[in-house]
Design a protein around this motif. Structure first.
Motif, mmCIF file in Angstrom:
data_model
loop_
_atom_site.group_PDB
_atom_site.id
_atom_site.type_symbol
_atom_site.label_atom_id
_atom_site.label_comp_id
_atom_site.label_asym_id
_atom_site.label_seq_id
_atom_site.Cartn_x
_atom_site.Cartn_y
_atom_site.Cartn_z
ATOM 1 N N LYS A 80 -1.840 1.001 -6.153
ATOM 2 C CA LYS A 80 -2.811 1.919 -5.581
ATOM 3 C C LYS A 80 -3.795 2.428 -6.635
ATOM 4 O O LYS A 80 -4.968 2.662 -6.346
ATOM 5 N N TYR A 114 7.662 -3.442 -4.639
ATOM 6 C CA TYR A 114 6.423 -3.633 -3.889
ATOM 7 C C TYR A 114 5.260 -2.799 -4.393
ATOM 8 O O TYR A 114 4.111 -3.099 -4.118
ATOM 9 N N MET B 119 6.961 4.008 5.508
ATOM 10 C CA MET B 119 8.056 3.269 4.877
ATOM 11 C C MET B 119 8.878 2.462 5.876
ATOM 12 O O MET B 119 9.412 1.413 5.532
ATOM 13 N N ILE B 133 0.695 7.367 4.147
ATOM 14 C CA ILE B 133 0.519 8.489 3.231
ATOM 15 C C ILE B 133 0.769 8.071 1.791
ATOM 16 O O ILE B 133 0.146 8.592 0.866
ATOM 17 N N LEU B 134 1.669 7.099 1.554
ATOM 18 C CA LEU B 134 1.966 6.659 0.188
ATOM 19 C C LEU B 134 1.282 5.344 -0.141
ATOM 20 O O LEU B 134 0.662 5.206 -1.191
ATOM 21 N N MET B 135 1.386 4.373 0.756
ATOM 22 C CA MET B 135 0.778 3.075 0.483
ATOM 23 C C MET B 135 -0.697 3.112 0.891
ATOM 24 O O MET B 135 -1.137 4.004 1.596
ATOM 25 N N TYR B 136 -1.426 2.078 0.417
ATOM 26 C CA TYR B 136 -2.853 2.006 0.701
ATOM 27 C C TYR B 136 -3.066 1.387 2.072
ATOM 28 O O TYR B 136 -2.207 0.694 2.605
ATOM 29 N N PRO B 143 7.596 -1.114 3.578
ATOM 30 C CA PRO B 143 8.375 -1.651 2.450
ATOM 31 C C PRO B 143 9.833 -1.221 2.385
ATOM 32 O O PRO B 143 10.613 -1.899 1.747
ATOM 33 N N LEU B 144 10.242 -0.130 3.004
ATOM 34 C CA LEU B 144 11.654 0.245 2.901
ATOM 35 C C LEU B 144 12.506 -0.346 4.015
ATOM 36 O O LEU B 144 13.703 -0.087 4.079
#
Lengths: 158, 161
Positions: A80, A114, B119, B133-136, B143-144
């Motif tokens: 990011k 990831y 997630m 909120i966390l990833m783009y 991912p989880l």
């Protein structure tokens, strides 16, 4: 009033222009600390008076990349934030050098997942890799000295 | 289901909601209730208003692949006045797990539900702003989840590594 020569008849040295510029540049490194993670603590220790990075002329951090010539990438780089790192790198003027501080910036470290860039050399060219989690200040000082050697012995653009 | 313990909150919960409380027990000193997905909003609103559980301590997802129902959403509620805690678990199955939002009851649930969506891909029905909120934004998948390949990389820039 005529100036008197201070060193008698031998007050000259011969050298190559590349070498004298390199000698000047290696003691005038302005770092830009790109601090993202726990290695920042070790960077603070390195910058403090005890380890005295000013011996290498690299003590004065510039917080704008336009005034810096050494990019200190300190800490884990996630996918990011990777575009920002590249943008900071592109804003720096030549000549510029990149130091990967800590194992996360070298290879991704134990963040084999990831979210994490597996080594910043997939984004920007790196001159010196300093491994360690986090590296001791002595390790970083050795890295800075290796960078100085690289600067002094390289071909200089001016 | 009537609990086999003397926890007052669990007993009252079973009396009030009957079949919507699938299981209730004391797990290592903590009150735990497994509740039906359809009753989540009603039960949490009732616990908040009638039993003083004014604080949502945490909200998270769990993936129990290959079990079916595969997902769980876990709510940790805390009654500030008497220091009591209760854990609510909701089991969600299928390819598109979905549960009602509680962000209208607890404002803190807004970001926690966004994280759980990011997630695990669990949809919170009625959430005002359900986005990552966390990833783009261009990130594909969640991912989880346990079937997300551990080697898969989705860099924004740079080579795929």
């Amino acid at each position: 009033m005529a100036l008197k020569p201070l060193l008698g008849d031998d007050n000259f040295v011969t050298t190559r222009l590349d070498q004298v510029i390199g000698w000047a540049r290696k003691f005038s490194i302005f770092p830009y600390p790109f601090v993202t993670a726990c290695c920042g603590m070790e960077y603070m220790s390195l910058s403090s008076s005890h380890y005295d990075l000013d011996r290498f002329g690299a003590a004065f951090p510039r917080f704008t990349p336009r005034q810096a010539d050494m990019l200190f990438v300190v800490g884990t780089i996630s996918h990011k934030i990777a575009p920002l790192l590249k943008r900071v790198y592109e804003q720096m003027c030549e000549p510029k050098w990149v130091v990967a501080f800590g194992v996360c910036t070298c290879t991704g470290g134990f963040y084999d997942n990831y979210a994490t860039v597996q080594g910043i050399d997939t984004i920007v060219p790196v001159d010196v890799y300093i491994p360690g989690c986090p590296p001791r200040p002595e390790t970083v000082i050795q890295g800075v000295m290796m960078l100085q050697e690289k600067i002094a012995n390289g071909k200089q653009d001016w | 289901m009537t609990p086999d313990n003397d926890n007052k909150t669990l007993i009252a919960l079973a009396e009030k909601f009957g079949e919507s409380v699938i299981e209730s027990k004391i797990d290592r000193g903590d009150a735990v209730a497994v509740i039906a997905p359809g009753a989540v909003h009603d039960i949490i609103a009732w616990l908040r208003d009638q039993h003083d559980f004014k604080m949502l301590a945490d909200l998270c997802g769990v993936d129990y692949l290959p079990r079916e129902p595969r997902f769980e959403v876990v709510y940790q509620l805390h009654a500030m006045g008497r220091g009591e805690r209760i854990r609510l678990r909701v089991q969600l199955g299928g390819k598109a797990p979905e549960v009602a939002t509680i962000s209208d009851l607890y404002p803190v649930a807004d970001w926690l539900e966004r994280e759980t969506w990011d997630m695990f891909g669990i949809v919170f029905d009625g959430h005002p702003n359900l986005k990552r909120i966390l990833m783009y934004e261009p990130f594909e998948g969640h991912p989880l989840r346990r079937d997300y390949p551990i080697e898969r990389r989705q860099p924004l820039i740079g080579p795929r590594n």
